[in-house]
Design an enzyme around this catalytic site. Structure first.
Site, PDB file in Angstrom:
ATOM      1  N   GLY A 136       0.545  -1.697   0.060  1.00  0.00           N
ATOM      2  CA  GLY A 136       0.176   0.168  -0.051  1.00  0.00           C
ATOM      3  C   GLY A 136       0.584   1.002  -0.085  1.00  0.00           C
ATOM      4  N   GLY A 191       6.988  -3.907   5.112  1.00  0.00           N
ATOM      5  CA  GLY A 191       7.089  -2.901   6.605  1.00  0.00           C
ATOM      6  C   GLY A 191       7.295  -1.694   6.673  1.00  0.00           C
ATOM      7  N   CYS A 209       5.605   9.777  -0.343  1.00  0.00           N
ATOM      8  CA  CYS A 209       4.263   9.365   0.490  1.00  0.00           C
ATOM      9  C   CYS A 209       3.178  10.250  -0.193  1.00  0.00           C
ATOM     10  CB  CYS A 209       4.449   9.380   1.612  1.00  0.00           C
ATOM     11  SG  CYS A 209       5.806   7.781   2.891  1.00  0.00           S
ATOM     12  N   TYR A 269      11.606   6.246  -1.590  1.00  0.00           N
ATOM     13  CA  TYR A 269      12.968   6.627  -1.598  1.00  0.00           C
ATOM     14  C   TYR A 269      13.540   5.555  -0.516  1.00  0.00           C
ATOM     15  CZ  TYR A 269      17.667   7.518  -2.156  1.00  0.00           C
ATOM     16  OH  TYR A 269      19.172   6.790  -2.195  1.00  0.00           O
ATOM     17  N   LEU A 291       5.897   3.221   6.209  1.00  0.00           N
ATOM     18  CA  LEU A 291       5.371   1.897   6.622  1.00  0.00           C
ATOM     19  C   LEU A 291       4.468   2.292   5.450  1.00  0.00           C
ATOM     20  CD1 LEU A 291       2.172   1.425   7.848  1.00  0.00           C
ATOM     21  CD2 LEU A 291       4.259   1.748  10.107  1.00  0.00           C
ATOM     22  N   ALA A 320      10.280   1.496   6.972  1.00  0.00           N
ATOM     23  CA  ALA A 320      11.705   2.012   6.900  1.00  0.00           C
ATOM     24  C   ALA A 320      11.798   3.279   7.511  1.00  0.00           C
ATOM     25  CB  ALA A 320      11.404   2.897   5.096  1.00  0.00           C
ATOM     26  N   GLN A 346       2.080   5.743  -1.098  1.00  0.00           N
ATOM     27  CA  GLN A 346       2.337   6.195  -2.899  1.00  0.00           C
ATOM     28  C   GLN A 346       4.169   5.589  -3.106  1.00  0.00           C
ATOM     29  OE1 GLN A 346       0.522   8.328  -4.320  1.00  0.00           O
ATOM     30  NE2 GLN A 346      -0.956   8.556  -3.723  1.00  0.00           N
TER      31      GLN A 346
END
Length: 225
Positions: free
Chosen positions: A74, A153, A171, A79, A141, A155, A76
């Site tokens: 899920g 998961g 995002c 990086y 996430l 970042a 957007q």
């Protein structure tokens, strides 16, 4: 919620290309059985932009030489790069007795607890999953759930080259991005943050009383075999 008798497996995978890890997550999830142990993979990625299922091209501003990979989580666009802790949560949430929203909150709360170790006040936003420090995003996430099992998961920005963030609208939120090193000197090592956050996840998932196993990278990433 119960973690069951199987151990939680924590794998430290080092620096990895995104595509091989993505395929390995899908393969692991497709092949796991009812008693397969849950795993958390700690790693860093070579520079890459990843665009989720809801991703809009308008949020990719200037990729330059950095590859863009469209994926099935899920969210957007974000990086990944060296100096960012990526933790992939390969969990059977049906067995754990929890839903996706509960897991998202658990992830956010674990990151907030780790940041509190360095006296950094952080919070989650109800309408934009992730963790924020003074309005800037420090951890993103995104999850995918297949037959009650999760992959992808978290970042967590630790000690990155922040320049590539200018190539996207992270995002799709239009908010600034920050990292742990902006708030803590000397900057903590990524491995230290990984260990601390892995411990938070283990405890919050109910594994604090059970065994935790560590294994080497080559035992996990076999995406091209």
């Amino acid at each position: 919620m119960t973690a069951g008798s199987a151990p939680l497996v924590l794998r430290d995978l080092g620096l990895r290309d995104y595509q091989e890890t993505y395929l390995a997550m899908q393969k692991f999830t497709a092949n796991r059985e009812a008693h397969t142990a849950d795993e958390i993979w700690n790693l860093q990625h070579r520079p890459v932009y990843t665009q989720g299922r809801a991703g809009k091209d308008m949020h990719l501003l200037n990729a330059g030489d950095i590859p863009v990979v469209r994926i099935d989580r899920g969210g957007q666009i974000t990086y990944h790069g060296p100096g960012q802790l990526t933790q992939y949560l390969l969990l059977d949430i049906g067995r754990l007795g929890m839903g996706v929203r509960q897991l998202v909150s658990l992830i956010e709360e674990a990151v907030i607890a780790v940041l509190a170790d360095w006296s950094i006040p952080a919070r989650a936003w109800a309408d934009a999953p992730g963790v924020y420090v003074e309005g800037a995003k420090i951890a993103a996430l995104g999850l995918r759930v297949s037959r009650g099992r999760t992959y992808h998961g978290l970042a967590f920005n630790v000690a990155m080259d922040m320049a590539p963030w200018a190539g996207i609208n992270p995002c799709g939120l239009g908010v600034p991005v920050t990292q742990l090193c902006d708030w803590v000197k000397p900057c903590p090592d990524v491995a230290l943050v990984a260990a601390r956050l892995g411990g938070e996840f283990a405890q919050r998932l109910g594994y604090n009383a059970g065994p935790v196993q560590f294994s080497l990278p080559n035992h996990t990433i076999q995406a091209h075999s």
